[in-house]
Design an enzyme around this catalytic site. Structure first.
Site, mmCIF file in Angstrom:
data_model
loop_
_atom_site.group_PDB
_atom_site.id
_atom_site.type_symbol
_atom_site.label_atom_id
_atom_site.label_comp_id
_atom_site.label_asym_id
_atom_site.label_seq_id
_atom_site.Cartn_x
_atom_site.Cartn_y
_atom_site.Cartn_z
ATOM 1 N N SER A 1 71.941 55.372 10.858
ATOM 2 C CA SER A 1 71.314 54.190 10.534
ATOM 3 C C SER A 1 71.080 53.411 12.056
ATOM 4 C CB SER A 1 72.303 53.252 9.711
ATOM 5 O OG SER A 1 72.280 53.675 8.289
ATOM 6 N N HIS B 1 74.361 45.486 6.976
ATOM 7 C CA HIS B 1 73.684 46.751 7.466
ATOM 8 C C HIS B 1 72.410 46.343 7.886
ATOM 9 C CE1 HIS B 1 71.713 50.674 6.830
ATOM 10 N NE2 HIS B 1 72.949 51.086 7.353
ATOM 11 N N ASP C 1 66.033 47.815 3.411
ATOM 12 C CA ASP C 1 67.497 47.968 3.531
ATOM 13 C C ASP C 1 67.890 46.969 2.578
ATOM 14 O OD1 ASP C 1 70.046 48.262 5.013
ATOM 15 O OD2 ASP C 1 68.708 49.278 6.370
#
Length: 455
Positions: free
Chosen positions: A246, A78, A23
């Site tokens: 996600s 994120h 990520d």
């Protein structure tokens, strides 16, 4: 919904399981992550030496594939949010709690400061995980428009690590207009159709409906998991609600970590089949995902737990009566019958306190790879055990990938530096039958047809 409370009653320690979060980086000192950060103890911090000889210098907490260094710090929230869903600490009176207790998070950072990624970063991330025995990978990202060569490279890299299990987001309509992955393929999620060690995940709501933003696919998405309004970790020592595939993806990843803690030798195929068969079948998912079900972590783990075999109670045989000799009669003493003691009943482990679980947002998008420019040429030759590649291009932002294959197996991929439109690759100790040379620009647009060389 997914049986996390009942699963925690098993009190399964996952501290021997490492999960690679592929990520945008993580916050390694976050208050709810710090205890579960994977640490490469064979490496010495900051000495500029590859102490463990794995080919990566100062890779303490993972690897930055874009900058080729050990700086895995986040470029956005994120990756931090995803990491919290995978393995935020349990029972620490802080923040949130993950399904897997004490699973270790390794940061495989594939997004650069511009929040973009390249195919070479993904391949490098897979290679890094392989060299460090990180056998579960969370991929909360994806993209459309991948060319056949790009698909082939990533597929070969994943196929080459059959014991590594990849949990991949199906995609969000906030990123791509077509929600049905059967119509428009999203990669690398789409590889689930061909590979046993890939599972594709859609997003459901708290009311067990398919999220209106989730991608789906009756032939290309395997399972769904909660991914709407998930509360999880963000920088710095904070928490936030986010939504998207996600977030549903690391729910499945965390469950896989528990499965591997129970049975480290379980095959990727068995993991995938168990997750799908043990899922809760929902009408909202019929015709939307292959399994027709939403993750049930408790069911998946219970399905692979060994069944205790009761210990047989020994049979007490009577002592043989001796034959009496005439004359003095000997009266034999009676043989004592042994007392069989009951097996102790194990004490039930108390249920840990449930903390709210987190949900991250839409995954960063992999830049698509469109059509090949036909006028550019690649010339290759082998001299003095070196591959010499010459480019006849007008462009000046080329990226080269050289793939070595033996039979149908991809052995390795290298990305040589290009100087004055020429690149050299040392072939010493390289096992191959054929070589493929790919050249793209910085945005992963193919610049020429693939050049193939047979040994």
């Amino acid at each position: 919904l997914i049986g996390a409370k009942k699963l925690w009653d098993f009190d399964i320690d996952c501290s021997d399981v490492a999960v690679g979060v592929m990520d945008s980086g993580i916050q390694t000192n976050h208050e709810d992550l710090i205890d579960n950060i994977w640490v490469n103890t064979r490496e010495n911090v900051g000495d500029g030496i590859d102490n463990d000889g794995n080919g990566y210098i100062d890779d303490i907490y993972g690897w930055n594939c874009g900058d080729s260094n050990g700086d895995v710090s986040y470029v956005d929230e994120h990756g931090v949010h995803v990491a919290g869903i995978v393995s935020a600490a349990t029972n620490n009176s802080k923040g949130v709690a993950s399904i897997a207790r004490n699973a270790k998070i390794a940061s495989i950072k594939i997004f650069n400061s511009s929040k973009n990624t390249k195919l070479s970063y993904i391949i490098d991330g897979i290679n890094y995980a392989k060299k460090n025995d990180i056998n579960i990978i969370n991929c909360s990202f994806g993209g459309t428009g991948w060319g056949s060569t790009s698909v082939s490279i990533v597929k070969s890299a994943i196929e080459a690590v059959p014991n590594m299990f990849f949990v991949i987001a199906a995609g969000n309509t906030t990123s791509f207009s077509e929600a049905d992955n059967d119509k428009v393929a999203v990669y690398p999620s789409q590889l689930t159709k061909d590979l046993d060690n890939v599972i594709s995940v859609a997003n459901t709501t708290s009311s067990d409906e398919l999220s209106s933003t989730s991608h789906y696919g009756a032939k290309s998405v395997d399972i769904a998991a909660p991914g709407t309004d998930i509360y999880s970790t963000i920088p710095t020592n904070s928490y936030k609600v986010m939504s998207g595939t996600s977030m549903s993806t690391p729910m499945v990843t965390s469950t896989v970590a528990v499965m591997r803690a129970i049975n480290p030798n379980i095959s990727a195929k068995e993991i995938k089949e168990t997750l799908c068969s043990s899922s809760d079948k929902l009408s909202a998912l019929t015709g939307k995902v292959i399994s027709g079900g939403r993750l049930n972590a408790y069911n998946a783990v219970k399905a692979i737990m060994p069944t205790a075999t009761p210990t047989a109670t020994p049979t007490v045989k009577p002592t043989a009566t001796p034959t009496t000799v005439p004359t003095p009669t000997v009266t034999p003493s009676p043989t004592a019958t042994p007392t069989v003691k009951p097996t102790a009943t194990p004490t039930t482990v108390p249920t840990p306190m449930l903390s709210p679980t987190a949900t991250p947002t839409a995954a960063p998008t992999v830049t698509p790879m469109p059509t090949v420019l036909m006028n550019n040429k690649i010339e290759c030759g082998i001299k003095d055990n070196k591959l010499i590649v010459s480019l006849n291009f007008e462009e000046d932002d080329e990226v080269m990938y050289v793939a070595f294959r033996k039979g149908n197996e991809l052995k390795k991929i290298v990305t040589p530096d290009i100087h004055n439109m020429t690149a050299e690759v040392d072939l010493s100790d390289t096992e191959y039958d054929s070589i493929d040379v790919y050249v793209w620009n910085g945005n992963m647009k193919p610049y020429a047809e693939v050049k193939q060389i047979e040994k």
